[in-house]
Design a protein around this motif. Structure first.
Motif, PDB file in Angstrom:
ATOM      1  N   LEU A  27      47.445  26.533  59.431  1.00  0.00           N
ATOM      2  CA  LEU A  27      47.407  27.308  60.671  1.00  0.00           C
ATOM      3  C   LEU A  27      45.975  27.712  61.007  1.00  0.00           C
ATOM      4  O   LEU A  27      45.319  28.385  60.205  1.00  0.00           O
ATOM      5  N   PRO A  28      45.465  27.316  62.179  1.00  0.00           N
ATOM      6  CA  PRO A  28      44.134  27.754  62.591  1.00  0.00           C
ATOM      7  C   PRO A  28      44.050  29.284  62.685  1.00  0.00           C
ATOM      8  O   PRO A  28      44.944  29.934  63.237  1.00  0.00           O
ATOM      9  N   GLY A  29      42.958  29.844  62.172  1.00  0.00           N
ATOM     10  CA  GLY A  29      42.831  31.294  62.120  1.00  0.00           C
ATOM     11  C   GLY A  29      42.770  31.965  63.467  1.00  0.00           C
ATOM     12  O   GLY A  29      43.193  33.114  63.619  1.00  0.00           O
ATOM     13  N   ARG A  30      42.266  31.254  64.480  1.00  0.00           N
ATOM     14  CA  ARG A  30      42.152  31.873  65.802  1.00  0.00           C
ATOM     15  C   ARG A  30      43.523  32.192  66.398  1.00  0.00           C
ATOM     16  O   ARG A  30      43.627  33.009  67.307  1.00  0.00           O
ATOM     17  N   TYR A  31      44.584  31.531  65.884  1.00  0.00           N
ATOM     18  CA  TYR A  31      45.927  31.812  66.386  1.00  0.00           C
ATOM     19  C   TYR A  31      46.471  33.129  65.838  1.00  0.00           C
ATOM     20  O   TYR A  31      47.506  33.615  66.304  1.00  0.00           O
ATOM     21  N   LEU A  32      45.817  33.691  64.842  1.00  0.00           N
ATOM     22  CA  LEU A  32      46.248  34.945  64.220  1.00  0.00           C
ATOM     23  C   LEU A  32      45.374  36.118  64.625  1.00  0.00           C
ATOM     24  O   LEU A  32      45.504  37.212  64.072  1.00  0.00           O
ATOM     25  N   SER A  33      44.481  35.910  65.584  1.00  0.00           N
ATOM     26  CA  SER A  33      43.538  36.961  65.947  1.00  0.00           C
ATOM     27  C   SER A  33      43.244  36.914  67.437  1.00  0.00           C
ATOM     28  O   SER A  33      43.691  36.014  68.142  1.00  0.00           O
ATOM     29  N   ARG A  34      42.472  37.882  67.899  1.00  0.00           N
ATOM     30  CA  ARG A  34      42.154  37.982  69.322  1.00  0.00           C
ATOM     31  C   ARG A  34      40.645  38.065  69.516  1.00  0.00           C
ATOM     32  O   ARG A  34      39.914  38.569  68.653  1.00  0.00           O
ATOM     33  N   ASP A  35      40.211  37.590  70.682  1.00  0.00           N
ATOM     34  CA  ASP A  35      38.803  37.696  71.049  1.00  0.00           C
ATOM     35  C   ASP A  35      38.430  39.160  71.259  1.00  0.00           C
ATOM     36  O   ASP A  35      39.197  39.932  71.852  1.00  0.00           O
ATOM     37  N   THR A  36      37.259  39.543  70.759  1.00  0.00           N
ATOM     38  CA  THR A  36      36.720  40.883  70.978  1.00  0.00           C
ATOM     39  C   THR A  36      35.258  40.740  71.389  1.00  0.00           C
ATOM     40  O   THR A  36      34.699  39.635  71.396  1.00  0.00           O
ATOM     41  N   SER A  37      34.623  41.857  71.698  1.00  0.00           N
ATOM     42  CA  SER A  37      33.206  41.807  72.075  1.00  0.00           C
ATOM     43  C   SER A  37      32.329  41.323  70.929  1.00  0.00           C
ATOM     44  O   SER A  37      31.219  40.837  71.153  1.00  0.00           O
ATOM     45  N   GLU A  38      32.843  41.434  69.687  1.00  0.00           N
ATOM     46  CA  GLU A  38      32.098  40.949  68.517  1.00  0.00           C
ATOM     47  C   GLU A  38      32.528  39.535  68.126  1.00  0.00           C
ATOM     48  O   GLU A  38      32.101  39.018  67.093  1.00  0.00           O
TER      49      GLU A  38
END
Length: 389
Positions: free
Chosen positions: A348-359
């Motif tokens: 599972l690609p990690g970006r699918y478990l997280s969200r974009d933030t300013s950092e």
């Protein structure tokens, strides 16, 4: 329809299916390391209990659960986390799996008129976010990165956010990182809870899958601080990972009685009581530790095998606990596509478990590998990875 449904993100596995849509898998048997679904055998004594109690299919289960189950859970908590006192009657509530409970708990807590925040780790278990959005609250993400040992920098959360926070979600050991939150950090969060009057909801579903030392829990730290009322603190535990029983949908929430009482009232309307035969089997499962130790040994063997056979080819970092590798790669989506195409291994690609933030997105350029397959399949994974790396 409820317009808040439009705010929900696709679930990670929907994104994964879309990613693989035009990929032709290698002509090998498929092996999935993408979903955290335990594949070790379920305990035989639990299977036997279920088979012996089907007469309870004719009975409605009580939302509060059987007294024997609540007592078994209270006894387990007392022993496992060195609690001085916890009330099976007022501070323990069985639930139909923690996924259901995590979601419904947020609906019961959030006051829609408060314009509240729910603070959560990033990456995260997507139920935290979905429950928050459907309750009309706003997620606030705390990035868990290598620089902060995947524990999150809670000092960076502005006081203006804490002032409007209704719930802080923590996950220890973490999904997907496997990081265990130390005592001092838990104490600090409890002090923040006192200062800003929010509830700490600790997802501890991976707490029994440890390698060297049993992870500390939120209620354990409360007890060490002399807070036997567990004020504004609740924990979620499950038999899914501990006992390899994901299909039984059995877990519990425990902690502050003043929080659990109105939540129980909510649940009587929510209608998610655990079937009686599952409660009886769960009572046994929480009362027996031998199968849990055997389960840990199986995961320990698999991690040792991966470390010794692939550690020179991949930057494998053994987690503190749990059954995931949180593997750094150059590009998480391309890595996942290449594994399917060349080895028919699903991660599972990690970006699918997280969200974009300013950092940035803390899950990007990571993949989650769940070592849930049996030893034979894990050996196949190792041989396939060796052949393409």
């Amino acid at each position: 329809m409820n317009t808040l449904l439009e705010r929900l993100h696709p679930y990670p596995f929907e994104k994964l299916n879309a990613l693989f849509k035009d990929i032709t898998p290698a002509q090998l048997s498929a092996i999935s390391l993408s979903i955290g679904e335990p594949k070790h055998p379920a305990p035989q004594f639990v299977i036997d209990s279920l088979a012996q109690n089907f007469q309870h299919l004719s009975s409605y289960p009580a939302s509060k659960g059987l007294p024997e189950l609540r007592q078994a859970i209270a006894s387990w908590l007392t022993q496992r986390f060195h609690l001085k006192n916890i009330s099976a009657e007022q501070q323990v509530l069985p639930v139909s799996g923690t996924r259901e409970a995590l979601f419904s708990f947020v609906q019961a807590v959030i006051n829609k008129d408060d314009d509240a925040y729910v603070v959560m780790p990033n990456p995260f278990y997507q139920i935290y976010e979905g429950a928050t959005l459907l309750a009309g609250a706003t997620p606030y993400f705390v990035n868990c990165t290598k620089d902060n040992d995947y524990l999150g920098d809670f000092d960076a959360v502005p006081s203006t956010v804490w002032e409007k926070t209704a719930i802080l979600f923590i996950c220890t050991p973490g999904n997907p990182t496997g990081a265990v939150m130390p005592r001092e950090q838990l104490k600090k969060l409890i002090q923040l809870s006192d200062q800003y009057h929010f509830i700490i909801a600790s997802d501890e579903c991976y707490s029994e899958l440890w390698f060297e030392q049993a992870p500390v829990g939120l209620l354990e730290v409360c007890a060490e601080m002399g807070r036997d009322d567990y004020k504004n603190c609740v924990v979620f535990h499950s038999l899914s990972k501990r006992s390899n029983l994901p299909g039984m949908r059995s877990g519990f929430i425990a902690g502050d009685a003043k929080v659990l009482a109105p939540y129980l009232k909510y649940r009587t309307y929510h209608g998610a009581a655990m079937p009686v035969q599952h409660q009886i089997a769960s009572t046994l499962a929480w009362s027996v530790e031998e199968h849990v130790a055997e389960n840990r040994a199986l995961y320990r063997e698999k991690f040792q095998l991966f470390q010794s056979e692939l550690g020179h080819l991949l930057p494998l970092v053994k987690p503190d606990a749990g059954f995931y590798y949180w593997l750094q790669v150059d590009n998480d989506e391309k890595f996942a596509q290449q594994l399917i195409q060349q080895a028919n291994i699903k991660v599972l690609p990690g970006r699918y478990l997280s969200r974009d933030t300013s950092e940035g997105n803390p899950g990007e350029n990571h993949v989650r590998m769940a070592l849930v397959a049996d030893l034979q399949q894990c050996e196949q994974v190792i041989q396939r990875l060796k052949s393409i790396l």
